[in-house]
Design a protein around this motif. Structure first.
Motif, short mmCIF file in Angstrom:
data_model
loop_
_atom_site.label_atom_id
_atom_site.label_comp_id
_atom_site.label_asym_id
_atom_site.label_seq_id
_atom_site.Cartn_x
_atom_site.Cartn_y
_atom_site.Cartn_z
N VAL A 2 0.85 -1.19 0.00
CA VAL A 2 0.00 0.00 0.00
C VAL A 2 0.89 1.24 0.00
O VAL A 2 1.79 1.37 0.83
CB VAL A 2 -0.93 0.03 1.23
N SER A 228 -2.81 0.32 -9.48
CA SER A 228 -3.50 0.58 -8.22
C SER A 228 -4.44 -0.58 -7.88
O SER A 228 -4.89 -1.31 -8.78
CB SER A 228 -4.30 1.88 -8.30
N ARG A 229 -4.73 -0.74 -6.60
CA ARG A 229 -5.62 -1.82 -6.21
C ARG A 229 -7.02 -1.63 -6.81
O ARG A 229 -7.63 -2.58 -7.31
CB ARG A 229 -5.73 -1.91 -4.68
N ASN A 253 -0.60 -2.30 -4.70
CA ASN A 253 -1.23 -0.99 -4.90
C ASN A 253 -0.14 0.05 -5.09
O ASN A 253 0.34 0.64 -4.13
CB ASN A 253 -2.11 -0.63 -3.71
#
Length: 330
Positions: A2, A228-229, A253
């Motif tokens: 993240v 990106s997630r 991500n």
């Protein structure tokens, strides 16, 4: 993995805190260093910025392309540049937050050799493949591409704008998490990599969107995923990494950003003036609209100190990403 932004506000929400006195009396243009060759995404961003910044700075803004080594050559040129407020550069998140963990021979220190001005954009990376190669090999989606690479190690060739770029780190992290076998092929900039992807010499890119989008629209590239997630609002039909949790990518991500930096030691009054000019153009609707079709969001730092805080906050996450990917600059 993240990666989150911090200490940032949208341009439209920010008051103009500092005046931007003219540089014309000095008789010198502002030099904007782009650490990649012409034709790539960062170069496109730089040229849009140069056109807009001339007004609030009261001086022409001249692009200087200093490509090579994934942006290291241009960044080093900026680090050793003039400290009088007439030299700035566009540096990406990997130069500022990842490079120190990829080599022991970095010619500059990102913490001390650059002075923060402002963030200017953010955006995910986009996976594109040569449409003809995709049809021939059955790469109808990102999952098929990963599965094909597992069965044909190193035969899927992915071009990037250089070793150590976010594209390089991203694909190595995907290889590690999904047991994919995609071969990274570094170029001296995004432009040459795009040329070879169009020709089918290499198969794909997983890079920032601006220079890729026209070829997606023309049908020469197929967009298979973003880094990106979550999916992006501007590309709702293109899957995010969260759509591939079964491949081991559910927590992947990667969101990149670009920042305007000056050489370390540039006085605060110049940094404040430059920050004010950046926030002025970022508050202009036509500037924001020019970036949207390219896949860039416009995000600025309220102050130079906020830009510095962003680097501090994101460095640990990029350190972990480098460790997971195994990407190196040597």
């Amino acid at each position: 993995m993240v990666l989150r932004r911090s200490m940032l506000l949208g341009a439209s929400a920010l008051p103009l805190a500092f005046a931007a006195p003219s540089l014309r009396a000095q008789g010198r243009p502002v030099r904007l260093v782009v650490p990649f060759p012409p034709g790539g995404a960062v170069d496109l961003l730089g040229r849009i910025m140069a056109e807009k910044l001339a007004g609030p700075l009261g001086a022409p803004v001249v692009i200087e392309n200093r490509g090579g080594a994934g942006g290291m050559i241009g960044a080093d040129f900026l680090a050793k540049g003039d400290r009088d407020g007439t030299m700035i550069g566009l540096l990406g998140v990997t130069i500022l937050c990842a490079f120190p963990f990829m080599t022991s021979r970095l010619p500059f220190n990102p913490r001390t050799d650059f002075a923060p001005v402002s963030q200017i954009t953010d955006g995910a990376l986009m996976c594109v493949v040569n449409a003809e190669n995709a049809r021939r090999n059955g790469w109808t989606d990102f999952r098929k591409l990963v599965e094909w690479s597992r069965a044909h190690p190193d035969q899927v060739k992915m071009g990037s704008s250089g070793t150590g770029t976010s594209s390089h780190i991203n694909i190595e992290a995907i290889n590690a998490a999904a047991n994919a076998k995609i071969l990274h092929v570094p170029y001296r900039g995004g432009g040459p990599a795009i040329t070879d992807t169009l020709a089918g010499t290499i198969d794909m890119m997983f890079d920032v969107m601006p220079a890729l989008m026209p070829h997606v629209r023309s049908g020469k590239f197929l967009a298979l995923a973003v880094s990106s997630r979550e999916r992006l609002s501007i590309l709702p039909d293109v899957p995010g990494m969260g759509d591939f949790a079964d491949l081991g990518l559910g927590q992947h991500n990667v969101v990149t950003w670009n920042a305007v930096m000056a050489p370390g030691g540039t006085p605060a009054e110049h940094l404040n003036r430059l920050n004010a000019a950046i926030r002025t153009i970022a508050g202009q609707a036509d500037f924001v609209e020019k970036l949207k079709p390219l896949g860039y969001g416009t995000v600025v730092s309220e102050t130079p100190a906020a830009m510095n805080a962003l680097v501090e906050a994101e460095t640990p996450a990029w350190q972990r990403l480098v460790q997971v990917s195994g990407a190196r600059l040597e």
